[in-house]
Design a protein around this motif. Sequence first.
Motif, PDB file in Angstrom:
ATOM      1  N   ALA A 113      42.959 -12.852  26.670  1.00 15.83           N
ATOM      2  CA  ALA A 113      41.911 -13.256  26.086  1.00 15.83           C
ATOM      3  C   ALA A 113      42.314 -14.514  25.838  1.00 15.83           C
ATOM      4  CB  ALA A 113      41.309 -12.158  25.323  1.00 15.83           C
ATOM      5  N   ALA A 114      43.335 -15.065  24.782  1.00 11.14           N
ATOM      6  CA  ALA A 114      43.090 -16.603  24.113  1.00 11.14           C
ATOM      7  C   ALA A 114      43.387 -17.425  26.010  1.00 11.14           C
ATOM      8  CB  ALA A 114      44.675 -16.194  23.136  1.00 11.14           C
ATOM      9  N   ILE A 115      44.552 -16.793  26.772  1.00 11.26           N
ATOM     10  CA  ILE A 115      43.676 -17.656  27.913  1.00 11.26           C
ATOM     11  C   ILE A 115      42.612 -17.825  28.386  1.00 11.26           C
ATOM     12  CG2 ILE A 115      44.509 -17.660  30.661  1.00 11.26           C
ATOM     13  CD1 ILE A 115      47.080 -16.446  29.784  1.00 11.26           C
ATOM     14  N   GLY A 116      41.846 -16.940  28.250  1.00 11.41           N
ATOM     15  CA  GLY A 116      40.426 -16.875  28.720  1.00 11.41           C
ATOM     16  C   GLY A 116      39.399 -17.641  27.808  1.00 11.41           C
ATOM     17  N   LEU A 117      39.887 -18.182  25.962  1.00  9.34           N
ATOM     18  CA  LEU A 117      39.090 -18.898  25.809  1.00  9.34           C
ATOM     19  C   LEU A 117      39.488 -20.648  25.466  1.00  9.34           C
ATOM     20  CD1 LEU A 117      38.861 -16.399  22.231  1.00  9.34           C
ATOM     21  CD2 LEU A 117      37.112 -17.052  23.495  1.00  9.34           C
ATOM     22  N   LEU A 118      40.970 -20.653  25.833  1.00 10.87           N
ATOM     23  CA  LEU A 118      41.316 -21.668  26.518  1.00 10.87           C
ATOM     24  C   LEU A 118      40.526 -22.492  28.053  1.00 10.87           C
ATOM     25  CD1 LEU A 118      45.499 -21.579  25.484  1.00 10.87           C
ATOM     26  CD2 LEU A 118      43.386 -22.741  24.138  1.00 10.87           C
ATOM     27  N   LEU A 119      40.692 -21.888  28.497  1.00  8.35           N
ATOM     28  CA  LEU A 119      40.294 -22.284  29.797  1.00  8.35           C
ATOM     29  C   LEU A 119      38.532 -22.338  29.020  1.00  8.35           C
ATOM     30  CD1 LEU A 119      41.157 -20.397  32.758  1.00  8.35           C
ATOM     31  CD2 LEU A 119      41.668 -22.456  31.792  1.00  8.35           C
ATOM     32  N   PHE A 120      37.706 -21.401  28.398  1.00  7.85           N
ATOM     33  CA  PHE A 120      36.744 -21.802  28.136  1.00  7.85           C
ATOM     34  C   PHE A 120      36.456 -23.285  27.186  1.00  7.85           C
ATOM     35  CE2 PHE A 120      32.620 -22.351  25.687  1.00  7.85           C
ATOM     36  CZ  PHE A 120      32.157 -21.473  26.768  1.00  7.85           C
ATOM     37  N   ALA A 121      37.021 -23.771  26.762  1.00  8.31           N
ATOM     38  CA  ALA A 121      37.721 -24.387  26.032  1.00  8.31           C
ATOM     39  C   ALA A 121      37.994 -25.956  26.360  1.00  8.31           C
ATOM     40  CB  ALA A 121      38.864 -24.587  24.651  1.00  8.31           C
ATOM     41  N   PHE A 122      38.588 -25.590  27.609  1.00 10.82           N
ATOM     42  CA  PHE A 122      39.230 -26.514  28.510  1.00 10.82           C
ATOM     43  C   PHE A 122      37.662 -26.901  29.240  1.00 10.82           C
ATOM     44  CE2 PHE A 122      40.669 -28.599  32.970  1.00 10.82           C
ATOM     45  CZ  PHE A 122      41.296 -29.498  32.348  1.00 10.82           C
ATOM     46  N   GLY A 123      36.897 -26.592  29.531  1.00 13.85           N
ATOM     47  CA  GLY A 123      35.881 -26.460  30.599  1.00 13.85           C
ATOM     48  C   GLY A 123      34.235 -27.173  29.557  1.00 13.85           C
ATOM     49  N   ALA A 124      34.344 -27.051  28.346  1.00 12.91           N
ATOM     50  CA  ALA A 124      34.190 -27.797  27.620  1.00 12.91           C
ATOM     51  C   ALA A 124      33.734 -29.172  27.362  1.00 12.91           C
ATOM     52  CB  ALA A 124      33.801 -27.312  26.110  1.00 12.91           C
ATOM     53  N   TYR A 125      35.632 -29.058  27.116  1.00 15.32           N
ATOM     54  CA  TYR A 125      35.843 -30.601  27.270  1.00 15.32           C
ATOM     55  C   TYR A 125      35.684 -31.650  28.083  1.00 15.32           C
ATOM     56  CZ  TYR A 125      40.242 -34.363  27.324  1.00 15.32           C
ATOM     57  OH  TYR A 125      41.433 -35.170  27.432  1.00 15.32           O
ATOM     58  N   CYS A 126      35.763 -31.105  29.484  1.00 18.24           N
ATOM     59  CA  CYS A 126      35.800 -31.446  31.084  1.00 18.24           C
ATOM     60  C   CYS A 126      34.248 -32.445  30.892  1.00 18.24           C
ATOM     61  CB  CYS A 126      36.639 -31.023  32.298  1.00 18.24           C
ATOM     62  SG  CYS A 126      38.462 -30.898  32.032  1.00 18.24           S
ATOM     63  N   LEU A 127      33.670 -31.280  30.606  1.00 18.92           N
ATOM     64  CA  LEU A 127      31.606 -31.508  30.358  1.00 18.92           C
ATOM     65  C   LEU A 127      31.465 -32.842  29.634  1.00 18.92           C
ATOM     66  CD1 LEU A 127      30.269 -27.547  30.730  1.00 18.92           C
ATOM     67  CD2 LEU A 127      30.114 -30.174  33.071  1.00 18.92           C
ATOM     68  N   ARG A 128      32.614 -32.379  28.430  1.00 22.76           N
ATOM     69  CA  ARG A 128      31.758 -33.188  27.858  1.00 22.76           C
ATOM     70  C   ARG A 128      32.377 -35.108  27.818  1.00 22.76           C
ATOM     71  NH1 ARG A 128      34.220 -36.527  23.935  1.00 22.76           N
ATOM     72  NH2 ARG A 128      36.249 -35.232  23.765  1.00 22.76           N
ATOM     73  N   LEU A 129      33.760 -34.917  28.548  1.00 15.25           N
ATOM     74  CA  LEU A 129      33.697 -36.097  28.861  1.00 15.25           C
ATOM     75  C   LEU A 129      33.067 -36.904  30.123  1.00 15.25           C
ATOM     76  CD1 LEU A 129      38.399 -36.058  28.545  1.00 15.25           C
ATOM     77  CD2 LEU A 129      36.002 -37.495  27.291  1.00 15.25           C
ATOM     78  N   TRP A 130      33.089 -35.930  30.978  1.00 17.29           N
ATOM     79  CA  TRP A 130      32.483 -36.633  32.304  1.00 17.29           C
ATOM     80  C   TRP A 130      30.120 -36.373  32.166  1.00 17.29           C
ATOM     81  CZ3 TRP A 130      34.935 -31.427  35.267  1.00 17.29           C
ATOM     82  CH2 TRP A 130      36.617 -32.119  35.555  1.00 17.29           C
ATOM     83  N   THR A 131      30.357 -36.238  30.677  1.00 18.94           N
ATOM     84  CA  THR A 131      28.750 -36.051  30.660  1.00 18.94           C
ATOM     85  C   THR A 131      27.857 -36.969  29.704  1.00 18.94           C
ATOM     86  OG1 THR A 131      28.552 -34.121  30.017  1.00 18.94           O
ATOM     87  CG2 THR A 131      28.325 -33.937  31.587  1.00 18.94           C
ATOM     88  N   GLY A 132      28.471 -36.958  28.809  1.00 12.38           N
ATOM     89  CA  GLY A 132      29.140 -38.227  27.430  1.00 12.38           C
ATOM     90  C   GLY A 132      28.382 -37.415  26.396  1.00 12.38           C
ATOM     91  N   ARG A 133      27.744 -35.915  27.102  1.00 14.43           N
ATOM     92  CA  ARG A 133      26.619 -35.041  25.662  1.00 14.43           C
ATOM     93  C   ARG A 133      28.173 -34.678  24.803  1.00 14.43           C
ATOM     94  NH1 ARG A 133      23.026 -32.580  29.719  1.00 14.43           N
ATOM     95  NH2 ARG A 133      23.855 -31.050  28.360  1.00 14.43           N
ATOM     96  N   ARG A 134      27.274 -34.432  23.635  1.00 15.69           N
ATOM     97  CA  ARG A 134      27.729 -33.640  22.900  1.00 15.69           C
ATOM     98  C   ARG A 134      28.306 -31.659  23.741  1.00 15.69           C
ATOM     99  NH1 ARG A 134      26.893 -32.049  16.584  1.00 15.69           N
ATOM    100  NH2 ARG A 134      29.586 -31.184  16.985  1.00 15.69           N
ATOM    101  N   ILE A 135      28.980 -31.605  23.709  1.00 11.07           N
ATOM    102  CA  ILE A 135      29.074 -29.960  23.766  1.00 11.07           C
ATOM    103  C   ILE A 135      29.830 -29.154  22.999  1.00 11.07           C
ATOM    104  CG2 ILE A 135      30.194 -28.251  26.450  1.00 11.07           C
ATOM    105  CD1 ILE A 135      27.708 -30.456  26.829  1.00 11.07           C
ATOM    106  N   ARG A 136      29.320 -27.523  23.210  1.00 10.63           N
ATOM    107  CA  ARG A 136      29.568 -27.367  21.787  1.00 10.63           C
ATOM    108  C   ARG A 136      30.015 -25.464  22.479  1.00 10.63           C
ATOM    109  NH1 ARG A 136      28.098 -26.975  16.798  1.00 10.63           N
ATOM    110  NH2 ARG A 136      27.946 -25.042  16.631  1.00 10.63           N
ATOM    111  N   SER A 137      31.820 -25.574  22.107  1.00 10.56           N
ATOM    112  CA  SER A 137      32.294 -24.392  22.211  1.00 10.56           C
ATOM    113  C   SER A 137      32.476 -23.270  21.516  1.00 10.56           C
ATOM    114  CB  SER A 137      33.790 -25.639  22.896  1.00 10.56           C
ATOM    115  OG  SER A 137      34.589 -24.152  23.616  1.00 10.56           O
ATOM    116  N   TRP A 138      33.637 -22.530  21.548  1.00 12.45           N
ATOM    117  CA  TRP A 138      33.762 -21.154  21.133  1.00 12.45           C
ATOM    118  C   TRP A 138      34.327 -21.724  19.598  1.00 12.45           C
ATOM    119  CZ3 TRP A 138      38.669 -20.195  19.237  1.00 12.45           C
ATOM    120  CH2 TRP A 138      39.507 -20.423  20.419  1.00 12.45           C
ATOM    121  N   GLN A 139      35.172 -22.605  19.675  1.00 14.17           N
ATOM    122  CA  GLN A 139      35.330 -23.418  18.429  1.00 14.17           C
ATOM    123  C   GLN A 139      34.392 -23.824  17.332  1.00 14.17           C
ATOM    124  OE1 GLN A 139      36.571 -24.112  21.499  1.00 14.17           O
ATOM    125  NE2 GLN A 139      37.446 -26.547  21.508  1.00 14.17           N
ATOM    126  N   ASN A 140      33.803 -24.613  17.861  1.00 14.05           N
ATOM    127  CA  ASN A 140      32.472 -24.971  16.921  1.00 14.05           C
ATOM    128  C   ASN A 140      31.500 -23.934  16.466  1.00 14.05           C
ATOM    129  OD1 ASN A 140      32.894 -26.840  19.642  1.00 14.05           O
ATOM    130  ND2 ASN A 140      32.951 -28.445  18.034  1.00 14.05           N
TER     131      ASN A 140
END
Length: 138
Positions: A80-107
């Motif tokens: 489950a933690a690996i799944g959450l980490l993959l989700f957070a990594f996806g949000a991190y990449c989206l934030r970098l690539w779009t320049g928009r603030r992307i909220r993830s589960w850790q927010n």
Amino acid sequence: MSALSNHRVLGPAAVVAATGICCGAVLLGDPTTPGGVLPMCPTKLVFNVTCPGCGSQRALYSLLHGDLSAALHYNAAGVAAIGLLLFAFGAYCLRLWTGRRIRSWQNIRYSAVVVLVVVLIWFVVRNIPVEPFWSLHV
């Protein structure tokens, strides 16, 4: 945040490279073989207690071989933690690539408390010496 973590390409590439190195070490080390090159959990070795992370190497090894049921047997919370980490990594990449603030589960406001409570419950339940809980002991 550092310049590397804010770089659109180098930040995610560094994460992918580090993850690849770790996964490669687990694949080559084969933690399912007793007496292998990968270290045993120090908590298990010293105190003979199954910690919340025990079985994570074997779970990752099973996931890398496509065996989800074995991975869940070794450490369901780790999967489950690996799944959450993959989700957070996806949000991190989206934030970098779009320049928009992307909220993830850790927010989410109480996410740290929820994760801590789940890990503590997992730690206690895995060490109850009565079936069906004892089957979670690895």
